[in-house]
Design a protein around this motif. Structure first.
Motif, PDB file in Angstrom:
ATOM      1  N   THR A   1       9.284   8.978  -2.212  1.00  0.00           N
ATOM      2  CA  THR A   1       9.590  10.226  -2.892  1.00  0.00           C
ATOM      3  C   THR A   1       9.383  11.384  -1.931  1.00  0.00           C
ATOM      4  N   ILE A   2      10.361  12.255  -1.886  1.00  0.00           N
ATOM      5  CA  ILE A   2      10.260  13.462  -1.056  1.00  0.00           C
ATOM      6  C   ILE A   2       9.992  14.654  -1.953  1.00  0.00           C
ATOM      7  N   SER A   3       9.094  15.510  -1.499  1.00  0.00           N
ATOM      8  CA  SER A   3       8.809  16.734  -2.237  1.00  0.00           C
ATOM      9  C   SER A   3       8.628  17.874  -1.251  1.00  0.00           C
ATOM     10  N   ARG A   4       8.704  19.070  -1.788  1.00  0.00           N
ATOM     11  CA  ARG A   4       8.671  20.262  -0.932  1.00  0.00           C
ATOM     12  C   ARG A   4       7.691  21.268  -1.516  1.00  0.00           C
ATOM     13  N   ASP A   5       6.838  21.826  -0.688  1.00  0.00           N
ATOM     14  CA  ASP A   5       5.919  22.885  -1.078  1.00  0.00           C
ATOM     15  C   ASP A   5       6.242  24.096  -0.216  1.00  0.00           C
ATOM     16  N   SER A   6       7.033  24.994  -0.774  1.00  0.00           N
ATOM     17  CA  SER A   6       7.476  26.149   0.011  1.00  0.00           C
ATOM     18  C   SER A   6       6.314  27.046   0.403  1.00  0.00           C
ATOM     19  N   GLY A   7       5.297  27.134  -0.453  1.00  0.00           N
ATOM     20  CA  GLY A   7       4.137  27.973  -0.148  1.00  0.00           C
ATOM     21  C   GLY A   7       3.385  27.495   1.074  1.00  0.00           C
ATOM     22  N   LYS A   8       3.456  26.188   1.325  1.00  0.00           N
ATOM     23  CA  LYS A   8       2.767  25.616   2.479  1.00  0.00           C
ATOM     24  C   LYS A   8       3.735  25.272   3.608  1.00  0.00           C
ATOM     25  N   ASN A   9       5.009  25.598   3.406  1.00  0.00           N
ATOM     26  CA  ASN A   9       6.035  25.278   4.410  1.00  0.00           C
ATOM     27  C   ASN A   9       5.996  23.805   4.797  1.00  0.00           C
ATOM     28  N   THR A  10       5.802  22.973   3.823  1.00  0.00           N
ATOM     29  CA  THR A  10       5.593  21.545   4.094  1.00  0.00           C
ATOM     30  C   THR A  10       6.471  20.682   3.191  1.00  0.00           C
ATOM     31  N   VAL A  11       7.020  19.648   3.789  1.00  0.00           N
ATOM     32  CA  VAL A  11       7.761  18.630   3.050  1.00  0.00           C
ATOM     33  C   VAL A  11       6.982  17.324   3.166  1.00  0.00           C
ATOM     34  N   TYR A  12       6.862  16.628   2.054  1.00  0.00           N
ATOM     35  CA  TYR A  12       6.092  15.389   2.023  1.00  0.00           C
ATOM     36  C   TYR A  12       7.010  14.188   1.817  1.00  0.00           C
ATOM     37  N   LEU A  13       6.588  13.092   2.379  1.00  0.00           N
ATOM     38  CA  LEU A  13       7.228  11.810   2.108  1.00  0.00           C
ATOM     39  C   LEU A  13       6.145  10.880   1.580  1.00  0.00           C
ATOM     40  N   GLN A  14       6.162  10.674   0.282  1.00  0.00           N
ATOM     41  CA  GLN A  14       5.212   9.757  -0.354  1.00  0.00           C
ATOM     42  C   GLN A  14       5.821   8.369  -0.349  1.00  0.00           C
ATOM     43  N   MET A  15       5.144   7.451   0.292  1.00  0.00           N
ATOM     44  CA  MET A  15       5.641   6.084   0.412  1.00  0.00           C
ATOM     45  C   MET A  15       4.714   5.155  -0.343  1.00  0.00           C
ATOM     46  N   SER A  16       5.269   4.332  -1.194  1.00  0.00           N
ATOM     47  CA  SER A  16       4.478   3.380  -1.949  1.00  0.00           C
ATOM     48  C   SER A  16       5.126   2.003  -1.855  1.00  0.00           C
TER      49      SER A  16
ATOM     50  N   GLY B   1       0.800  -1.213   0.000  1.00  0.00           N
ATOM     51  CA  GLY B   1       0.000   0.000   0.000  1.00  0.00           C
ATOM     52  C   GLY B   1       0.831   1.261   0.000  1.00  0.00           C
ATOM     53  N   SER B   2       0.140   2.396   0.059  1.00  0.00           N
ATOM     54  CA  SER B   2       0.796   3.705   0.002  1.00  0.00           C
ATOM     55  C   SER B   2       0.341   4.583   1.158  1.00  0.00           C
ATOM     56  N   LEU B   3       1.185   5.525   1.481  1.00  0.00           N
ATOM     57  CA  LEU B   3       0.873   6.474   2.554  1.00  0.00           C
ATOM     58  C   LEU B   3       1.709   7.719   2.331  1.00  0.00           C
ATOM     59  N   ARG B   4       1.138   8.870   2.628  1.00  0.00           N
ATOM     60  CA  ARG B   4       1.901  10.107   2.516  1.00  0.00           C
ATOM     61  C   ARG B   4       2.021  10.767   3.881  1.00  0.00           C
ATOM     62  N   LEU B   5       3.229  11.063   4.260  1.00  0.00           N
ATOM     63  CA  LEU B   5       3.493  11.805   5.484  1.00  0.00           C
ATOM     64  C   LEU B   5       3.781  13.260   5.148  1.00  0.00           C
ATOM     65  N   SER B   6       3.404  14.131   6.068  1.00  0.00           N
ATOM     66  CA  SER B   6       3.657  15.557   5.895  1.00  0.00           C
ATOM     67  C   SER B   6       4.506  16.062   7.058  1.00  0.00           C
ATOM     68  N   CYS B   7       5.365  16.995   6.751  1.00  0.00           N
ATOM     69  CA  CYS B   7       6.172  17.665   7.777  1.00  0.00           C
ATOM     70  C   CYS B   7       5.916  19.159   7.619  1.00  0.00           C
ATOM     71  N   VAL B   8       5.113  19.698   8.505  1.00  0.00           N
ATOM     72  CA  VAL B   8       4.810  21.123   8.467  1.00  0.00           C
ATOM     73  C   VAL B   8       5.865  21.860   9.288  1.00  0.00           C
ATOM     74  N   THR B   9       6.434  22.874   8.699  1.00  0.00           N
ATOM     75  CA  THR B   9       7.519  23.600   9.358  1.00  0.00           C
ATOM     76  C   THR B   9       7.131  25.043   9.628  1.00  0.00           C
ATOM     77  N   SER B  10       7.808  25.660  10.563  1.00  0.00           N
ATOM     78  CA  SER B  10       7.599  27.075  10.850  1.00  0.00           C
ATOM     79  C   SER B  10       8.860  27.648  11.482  1.00  0.00           C
ATOM     80  N   GLY B  11       8.989  28.946  11.372  1.00  0.00           N
ATOM     81  CA  GLY B  11      10.115  29.620  11.994  1.00  0.00           C
ATOM     82  C   GLY B  11      11.315  29.813  11.085  1.00  0.00           C
ATOM     83  N   PHE B  12      11.200  29.347   9.852  1.00  0.00           N
ATOM     84  CA  PHE B  12      12.301  29.546   8.920  1.00  0.00           C
ATOM     85  C   PHE B  12      11.768  29.439   7.495  1.00  0.00           C
ATOM     86  N   THR B  13      12.555  29.910   6.559  1.00  0.00           N
ATOM     87  CA  THR B  13      12.210  29.773   5.145  1.00  0.00           C
ATOM     88  C   THR B  13      12.576  28.372   4.703  1.00  0.00           C
ATOM     89  N   LEU B  14      11.604  27.660   4.216  1.00  0.00           N
ATOM     90  CA  LEU B  14      11.769  26.227   4.009  1.00  0.00           C
ATOM     91  C   LEU B  14      12.966  25.875   3.138  1.00  0.00           C
TER      92      LEU B  14
END
Length: 125
Positions: A68-83, A15-28
């Motif tokens: 797969t890791i991806s980054r969304d600077s607008g949302k200050n979030t880094v994702y870990l897509q696991m499949s 199966g698959s799962l996506r984790l999110s890492c929401v950050t704050s306090g710095f420019t991603l």
């Protein structure tokens, strides 16, 4: 600097799962963000990370092609897509930030300056 991992879940093998890492306090994109995991009775290990600036990504050999890791600077979030998850992927997953990264240094636990709390990933049929 704060990081918060989320997306815990129970998934079947394959199966698959996506984790999110929401950050704050710095420019991603100024910091490297790494994903680490720790299974019961095992040491914490680097799974994958995305470097600062252009955001080159690096992975532990056993997850290459599946994670797969991806980054969304607008949302200050880094994702870990696991499949194609395997039993051995079950662990508590953490995200962490490295201030001065170079190459794949963001895969090394000792290099990380800030840590978030973990989120549980369970792989079971």
């Amino acid at each position: 600097v704060q990081l918060q991992a989320s997306g815990r879940g129970l998934v079947q093998p394959g199966g698959s799962l996506r984790l999110s890492c929401v950050t704050s306090g710095f420019t991603l994109d100024r910091l490297a963000i790494g994903w680490f995991r720790q299974a019961p009775g095992k040491e914490r290990e680097g799974v994958g990370c995305i470097g600062s600036g252009p955001g080159n990504s690096y992975y532990k050999d056993s997850v290459k092609g599946r994670f797969t890791i991806s980054r969304d600077s607008g949302k200050n979030t880094v994702y870990l897509q696991m499949s194609r998850l395997k039993y051995e992927d079950a662990a508590i997953y953490y995200c962490a930030a490295e201030t001065f990264d170079y190459g794949n240094s963001c895969l090394k636990e000792s290099r990380m300056d800030y840590w978030g709390k973990g989120t549980q990933v369970t792989v079971s049929s």
